[in-house]
Design a protein around this motif. Structure first.
Motif, short mmCIF file in Angstrom:
data_model
loop_
_atom_site.label_atom_id
_atom_site.label_comp_id
_atom_site.label_asym_id
_atom_site.label_seq_id
_atom_site.Cartn_x
_atom_site.Cartn_y
_atom_site.Cartn_z
N LYS A 417 32.65 4.80 15.19
CA LYS A 417 33.54 4.01 16.05
C LYS A 417 32.98 2.61 16.29
O LYS A 417 33.73 1.62 16.29
N GLN A 418 31.67 2.50 16.51
CA GLN A 418 31.09 1.19 16.75
C GLN A 418 31.19 0.31 15.51
O GLN A 418 31.40 -0.90 15.61
N GLU A 419 31.08 0.90 14.35
CA GLU A 419 31.21 0.12 13.12
C GLU A 419 32.64 -0.35 12.92
O GLU A 419 32.88 -1.48 12.47
N LEU A 420 33.61 0.51 13.27
CA LEU A 420 35.00 0.09 13.21
C LEU A 420 35.26 -1.07 14.18
O LEU A 420 35.98 -2.02 13.84
N LYS A 421 34.66 -1.00 15.37
CA LYS A 421 34.84 -2.08 16.34
C LYS A 421 34.18 -3.37 15.87
O LYS A 421 34.59 -4.46 16.25
N THR A 422 33.13 -3.24 15.07
CA THR A 422 32.48 -4.44 14.52
C THR A 422 33.39 -5.15 13.53
O THR A 422 33.47 -6.38 13.52
N LEU A 423 34.10 -4.37 12.72
CA LEU A 423 34.96 -4.96 11.68
C LEU A 423 36.35 -5.33 12.18
O LEU A 423 37.00 -6.23 11.62
N PHE A 424 36.82 -4.64 13.23
CA PHE A 424 38.19 -4.86 13.68
C PHE A 424 38.25 -5.07 15.19
O PHE A 424 37.58 -4.36 15.95
#
Length: 507
Positions: A417-424
């Motif tokens: 989830k944190q990686e998704l928030k980093t990209l989007f």
């Protein structure tokens, strides 16, 4: 040339093009009693990806329409060519791009009445975790100047190296058009490029590129990014596989309107193959009155079953630990296939890109449709691209950077989830597919066999030289010719030396 999936992102001019001991398996020429002049009655094909569907077409082409073709597929037709649906539109989640020099794929599209998908231009960049180290512009000459300014003559030396490899590789189409086949991958590679091609399966692409004068900086910044996007692996992969991937850096890429998987379903429909929705569990060898034949054991929704065949083509992975096919009654036994497959995770995300992560606080100013990545500890994905649906209308336009768009992100592991928030900045949906995309080229160093026994062939062995849709089609044509030539004892068409001279004299 790929895979089926290994998954190739859209990356404009940086787009991508496109090893186990012979494990002690022995084979002999089929006996006269096993074949005679009569064609085989039944042929089994295990797997309905691009390899399996291609070999069905080629087998019928050579043996004729009277041969019964049974294709076993436990999942969906197309294998690593697949789509996912977002907002009633389909998007490629598997093998996405085909090179203009892929002659078999070109022929399939014409034969089936399919069309090339309309291409939408888009720029690409390479990200090193902190900044963009290389950015494509709308001006071709400016792109060349930037490459020269940063890397000197490396990009020209790369182009010359790749073109030399591809010029030799293209000989395979002439050989196959004249009916020649190869019983071992080493024989096939040697016929194309001599000892050089065989050695390219044993040494790294980095070593080969350094030898021709390409700088370490260019390798670290550009070559690494391309190979991470195509194979998800490093510059330590074999030089031959690397060359096949790098060939697309200067090439024209295309895809099939409606989805690349239509090639697979179209070929199987054209051949009128009998598709059996079942998982093959075992292949057993039998002999009667001097004739060798095979029993294919399978399991479907109704339980277990089996059928007998004259020829069996395995067009699925035997190397992966998930392979459950066993071989029975073989003496000597067919050994296990060492080596593992590389997992690539494809995430199709509908959302708003966080352009600030790439150094663009104002999303309206973000100009790129594709991001490739360097090998850095802070980078958690291999590549990402703003993708278009498999059906593009004449009025379709690519989303503006500040709008919600469909992005395909390739990574080694599912994004947290944190990686998704980093990209989007935000997103509406995430669809994740894990692929056994291609061989882990560091897991073995030698090439697997094509011939497992009389009239028993392993099509997917080709992946251990290089993996792409076209490589699977080339392997399919080779296996079909091999099966045909062995069946009718035309040994003059198998493993012949000096083929360039032979082909010229036949013209």
């Amino acid at each position: 040339m790929t895979a089926e999936v290994h998954q190739l992102p859209y990356a404009s001019r940086l787009l991508l093009f496109l090893t186990v001991v012979a494990v002690g398996v022995k084979w002999t020429e089929p006996s006269v009693a096993a074949a005679g002049d009569a064609p085989p009655g039944k042929i089994a094909i295990v797997g309905a990806g691009i390899g399996g569907s291609s070999v069905a077409h080629f087998l019928q082409q050579h043996f004729g329409p009277q041969v019964q073709l049974d294709v076993y597929e436990k999942d969906t037709v197309g294998g690593r060519l697949a789509t996912v649906t977002v907002n009633k539109q389909q998007y490629e989640s598997g093998g996405a791009s085909i090179h203009s020099l892929n002659l078999h794929m070109q022929d399939f599209v014409k034969l089936l009445g399919l069309k090339h998908r309309r291409e939408l231009a888009g720029k690409s960049a390479i990200f090193n975790g902190e900044q963009l180290v290389l950015e494509e512009t709308d001006w071709y000459l400016l792109n060349l100047f930037r490459l020269w300014w940063h890397y000197g003559m490396s990009f020209l030396r790369l182009q010359m190296w790749v073109e030399e490899v591809m010029e030799k590789f293209m000989r395979i189409y002439k050989y196959q058009a004249h009916g020649y086949a190869f019983s071992r991958l080493e024989e096939l590679l040697h016929s194309l490029g001599g000892d050089t091609f065989v050695n390219m399966t044993q040494r790294s692409v980095a070593e080969s590129l350094l030898e021709v004068g390409i700088t370490q900086r260019f390798i670290d910044d550009v070559i690494v990014a391309i190979l991470r996007a195509s194979y998800g692996q490093s510059v330590l992969i074999p030089a031959f596989a690397g060359a096949m991937s790098l060939a697309g850096a200067q090439g024209n890429m295309w895809a099939v309107e409606g989805g690349n998987k239509l090639v697979c379903s179209g070929l199987l429909k054209l051949t009128k193959a009998n598709i059996i929705e079942a998982a093959v569990s075992a292949i057993s060898l039998h002999s009667s009155e001097g004739k060798t034949f095979y029993q294919v054991h399978y399991e479907d929704e109704e339980g277990q079953g089996s059928s007998f065949y004259d020829i069996v083509i395995i067009a699925t992975q035997l190397h992966d630990s998930k392979s459950s096919i066993t071989f029975q009654n073989f003496d000597p036994p067919i050994a296990e296939f060492p080596g593992i497959f590389h997992t690539t995770v494809s995430s199709i995300i509908h959302g708003y890109l966080n352009s600030s992560y790439f150094g663009f606080p104002d999303p309206k100013l973000f100009p790129f449709a594709s991001i490739l990545t360097a090998d850095a500890p802070t980078i958690f994905f291999n590549s990402m691209d703003n993708i278009c649906p498999v059906n593009i209308s004449g009025t379709f336009r690519r989303k503006q950077p500040q709008e919600a768009a469909i992005w395909r992100v390739h990574s080694r592991h599912p994004l947290e989830k944190q990686e998704l928030k980093t990209l989007f900045r935000s997103y509406y949906s995430v669809q994740v597919t894990e692929w056994q995309a291609c061989p882990d080229y560091g897991s073995v160093k030698t090439l697997p066999p094509i011939v497992l026994h009389d009239n028993l062939y392993y099509l997917n062995s080709m992946e251990w030289a290089a993996s792409s849709m076209e490589m699977a089609a080339v392997a399919a044509k080779n296996v079909a010719l091999l099966a045909y030539n062995f069946w009718y004892h035309d040994l003059g068409k198998i493993d012949q030396k000096d083929l360039m001279h032979k082909v010229k004299t036949e013209l």
